[in-house]
Design an enzyme around this catalytic site. Sequence first.
Site, short mmCIF file in Angstrom:
data_model
loop_
_atom_site.label_atom_id
_atom_site.label_comp_id
_atom_site.label_asym_id
_atom_site.label_seq_id
_atom_site.Cartn_x
_atom_site.Cartn_y
_atom_site.Cartn_z
N ASN A 1 -13.57 -9.97 43.69
CA ASN A 1 -14.41 -8.94 44.27
C ASN A 1 -15.53 -9.55 45.10
O ASN A 1 -15.80 -10.76 45.02
CB ASN A 1 -14.99 -8.04 43.19
CG ASN A 1 -14.02 -6.96 42.74
OD1 ASN A 1 -13.14 -6.56 43.49
ND2 ASN A 1 -14.17 -6.49 41.52
N CYS B 1 -5.25 -5.13 42.41
CA CYS B 1 -5.78 -4.38 43.55
C CYS B 1 -4.60 -3.82 44.33
O CYS B 1 -3.84 -4.58 44.93
CB CYS B 1 -6.65 -5.27 44.43
SG CYS B 1 -7.30 -4.41 45.90
N HIS C 1 -10.00 1.97 34.57
CA HIS C 1 -10.56 3.07 35.34
C HIS C 1 -10.99 4.21 34.42
O HIS C 1 -10.37 4.48 33.39
CB HIS C 1 -9.52 3.63 36.31
CG HIS C 1 -9.25 2.74 37.47
ND1 HIS C 1 -9.86 2.89 38.69
CD2 HIS C 1 -8.43 1.66 37.60
CE1 HIS C 1 -9.43 1.95 39.52
NE2 HIS C 1 -8.56 1.19 38.88
N GLU D 1 -16.06 1.03 43.02
CA GLU D 1 -15.19 -0.04 42.56
C GLU D 1 -15.99 -1.11 41.84
O GLU D 1 -17.01 -1.59 42.34
CB GLU D 1 -14.44 -0.65 43.75
CG GLU D 1 -13.30 -1.55 43.35
CD GLU D 1 -12.37 -1.86 44.51
OE1 GLU D 1 -11.46 -2.68 44.30
OE2 GLU D 1 -12.54 -1.30 45.60
N CYS E 1 -9.21 2.77 47.36
CA CYS E 1 -8.93 1.95 46.18
C CYS E 1 -7.55 2.34 45.68
O CYS E 1 -7.35 3.46 45.18
CB CYS E 1 -9.98 2.19 45.09
SG CYS E 1 -9.68 1.26 43.56
N THR F 1 -5.63 1.10 43.15
CA THR F 1 -5.51 1.31 41.70
C THR F 1 -6.26 2.56 41.29
O THR F 1 -5.85 3.26 40.36
CB THR F 1 -6.02 0.09 40.92
OG1 THR F 1 -7.38 -0.18 41.26
CG2 THR F 1 -5.15 -1.13 41.16
N GLY F 2 -7.38 2.87 41.97
CA GLY F 2 -8.11 4.10 41.68
C GLY F 2 -7.26 5.33 41.96
O GLY F 2 -7.26 6.31 41.19
#
Length: 277
Positions: A65, A74, A151, A200, A209, A211-212
């Site tokens: 990151n 990611c 998350h 994030e 994002c 994965t979000g």
Amino acid sequence: MRIEFTKMHGLGNDFVVLDARERAIPEIDAESAAAIADRHTGIGCDQLVVLEPSSQADFRMRIFNADGSEVEACGNATRAIGLLHGEAARIETLGGIVSAQPSKDGVAVEMGKPRFGWNEIPLAYAMDTHSLPVGWEELTDPIAVNVGNPHVIFFVPDTGAVDLARLGPEIEHDQLFPERINVNVATITSRGSIRLRVWERGAGLTRACGTGACATAIGAMRRGLVDRKVIVKLPGGPLAIEWREDGEIIMTGPAAESFRGEFDATAYGLFAFGTAG
């Protein structure tokens, strides 16, 4: 020593990619990763991605990151690397092995199966991850899921009304989340559509994002709010998310190469060679 890089992005979530699969580069640590990611004195990116040889997959992808912290997964970066590689690939990450397949619709990524156990998120102590009995001001009753990284998702009437720049870091660093957390605020707009904003972990507010989007779609599906195929609309653009009957998450969306360049390794404190290649 000069190091070549490729600048890429997925819906505005941008990456600096260093390819050490065939030619070794100096070892990347948190300090050097943060220096490269700095938008004022470095190249600038949300994440630094380092490609290395792998004994388990076609190659390994390490993800740092902007603050220098190394993370497990990611989704946007995986799509970008799938585009860069140019053909189907199995990619080793800290979060497990994922698969990327370029197609006419962009790049489809098989993200693996979601995990819901409190200790798999992880949380500091046991609780029902389907409905966490916690809240931060108007953000209450979240659902938690791990899709390669952790998350927490809040379903709200209007994502734009949430002061995510203020609440995001507070939730990210709460003691409930020993490895910190990615924070998602989502609005269900139909059975097949979700609007999403993401704070994030280690990067802050982001235009997209992957994965979000996966975690939010899975959370909405678990609660019966949407169908098993949805479009997740982020500030940077849409992603298609499918939760297959076999449990695998499939994310499909665009990626792009911005430009290529090179830099002096010593400018970012890189001196000792790593073992890649």
